[in-house]
Design a protein around this motif. Sequence first.
Motif, mmCIF file in Angstrom:
data_model
loop_
_atom_site.group_PDB
_atom_site.id
_atom_site.type_symbol
_atom_site.label_atom_id
_atom_site.label_comp_id
_atom_site.label_asym_id
_atom_site.label_seq_id
_atom_site.Cartn_x
_atom_site.Cartn_y
_atom_site.Cartn_z
ATOM 1 N N TRP A 1 0.666 -1.079 0.015
ATOM 2 C CA TRP A 1 0.028 0.024 -0.124
ATOM 3 C C TRP A 1 0.777 1.056 0.068
ATOM 4 O O TRP A 1 1.947 1.471 0.751
ATOM 5 C CB TRP A 1 -0.781 -0.045 1.343
ATOM 6 N N PRO A 2 0.548 2.024 -0.655
ATOM 7 C CA PRO A 2 1.186 3.532 -0.787
ATOM 8 C C PRO A 2 0.918 4.226 0.641
ATOM 9 O O PRO A 2 -0.384 3.917 0.945
ATOM 10 C CB PRO A 2 0.659 4.209 -1.741
ATOM 11 N N THR A 3 1.574 4.853 1.423
ATOM 12 C CA THR A 3 1.471 5.719 2.408
ATOM 13 C C THR A 3 1.170 7.176 1.980
ATOM 14 O O THR A 3 1.411 7.470 0.833
ATOM 15 C CB THR A 3 2.331 5.808 3.393
ATOM 16 N N PRO A 4 0.420 7.611 2.858
ATOM 17 C CA PRO A 4 0.065 9.434 2.715
ATOM 18 C C PRO A 4 1.468 10.127 2.720
ATOM 19 O O PRO A 4 1.539 11.174 2.098
ATOM 20 C CB PRO A 4 -0.586 9.739 3.907
ATOM 21 N N LEU B 1 -2.927 -1.265 11.575
ATOM 22 C CA LEU B 1 -2.797 -0.703 10.121
ATOM 23 C C LEU B 1 -4.076 0.031 9.720
ATOM 24 O O LEU B 1 -5.234 -0.711 9.835
ATOM 25 C CB LEU B 1 -2.417 -1.402 9.180
ATOM 26 N N GLY B 2 -4.045 1.249 9.441
ATOM 27 C CA GLY B 2 -5.413 1.903 9.170
ATOM 28 C C GLY B 2 -5.173 1.972 7.399
ATOM 29 O O GLY B 2 -4.466 2.631 6.915
ATOM 30 N N LEU B 3 -6.286 1.484 6.814
ATOM 31 C CA LEU B 3 -6.614 1.470 5.375
ATOM 32 C C LEU B 3 -7.385 2.356 5.050
ATOM 33 O O LEU B 3 -8.719 2.019 5.297
ATOM 34 C CB LEU B 3 -6.554 0.031 4.619
ATOM 35 N N ALA B 4 -7.077 3.558 4.353
ATOM 36 C CA ALA B 4 -7.959 4.671 3.916
ATOM 37 C C ALA B 4 -8.591 4.475 2.632
ATOM 38 O O ALA B 4 -7.967 4.373 1.521
ATOM 39 C CB ALA B 4 -7.293 5.990 3.852
ATOM 40 N N ALA C 1 -5.778 2.527 0.385
ATOM 41 C CA ALA C 1 -6.143 1.608 -0.113
ATOM 42 C C ALA C 1 -7.271 2.083 -1.440
ATOM 43 O O ALA C 1 -7.487 1.294 -2.219
ATOM 44 C CB ALA C 1 -7.089 0.836 0.789
ATOM 45 N N GLY C 2 -7.789 3.266 -1.322
ATOM 46 C CA GLY C 2 -8.519 3.776 -2.236
ATOM 47 C C GLY C 2 -9.880 2.876 -2.612
ATOM 48 O O GLY C 2 -10.143 2.140 -1.669
ATOM 49 N N LEU C 3 -10.416 2.775 -3.776
ATOM 50 C CA LEU C 3 -11.509 1.768 -4.087
ATOM 51 C C LEU C 3 -10.977 0.422 -3.921
ATOM 52 O O LEU C 3 -11.850 -0.612 -3.506
ATOM 53 C CB LEU C 3 -11.842 2.034 -5.397
ATOM 54 N N ALA C 4 -9.909 0.168 -4.056
ATOM 55 C CA ALA C 4 -9.314 -1.210 -4.005
ATOM 56 C C ALA C 4 -9.624 -1.702 -2.521
ATOM 57 O O ALA C 4 -9.925 -2.993 -2.102
ATOM 58 C CB ALA C 4 -7.950 -1.638 -4.254
#
Length: 197
Positions: A69-72, A121-124, A147-150
């Motif tokens: 996952w990409p991070t902010p 882990l928070g997946l946004a 995470a986006g739409l995925a």
Amino acid sequence: MKKSANSSTPTPGASSTLLAPGRRALMVAVGGAAAVAGLGLAWWRQATPLSASTPTGTPPPEGFWQAEWPTPQGATLPMKSLLGKPLLLNFWATWCPPCVEELPLINDFYLKNKAQGWQVLGLAVDKLQPVQAFLQKSPLDFPVGMAGLAGTELTRSMGNLAGALPFSVVLSADGSVLHRKMGRVTPQELAMWAGLK
């Protein structure tokens, strides 16, 4: 004296098809109450834990531990780096009030339990800019992945068939699913999860 066909006054035989204003208001009120009750029931069902009807100890979906996952902040967070210790995985979004309300509780859970090996882990399920702005105002001590739409599809594959947020999953150190929760977490649930590994 006969009324014309265009007259708005009902004829004696038409009274069964038209409602008097008071009766119409009553029907609208009853319909509205039924709709609110239906929404309330739907919310209640969504907010109840899934673990009661979903088997625990099952593995996450295929490929889960290979995801990155990409991070902010622009880095990459590989899921495999979190394998081997218990993990609280929380799906959230900035536009979701219950998600935002529970984040301080989850952050507190992390701070209290990281010494015992717990990870969070928070997946946004959101866009980058709102998440960056949110974290600027309300920093979190645990990592966040974009995470986006995925993320919605991932929640569905983990038992959240409605794709609703917030959604939390507790995974054991061996990577199996111990608990799932749709809806806002409570301090009591977090305390119970702290005892799981």
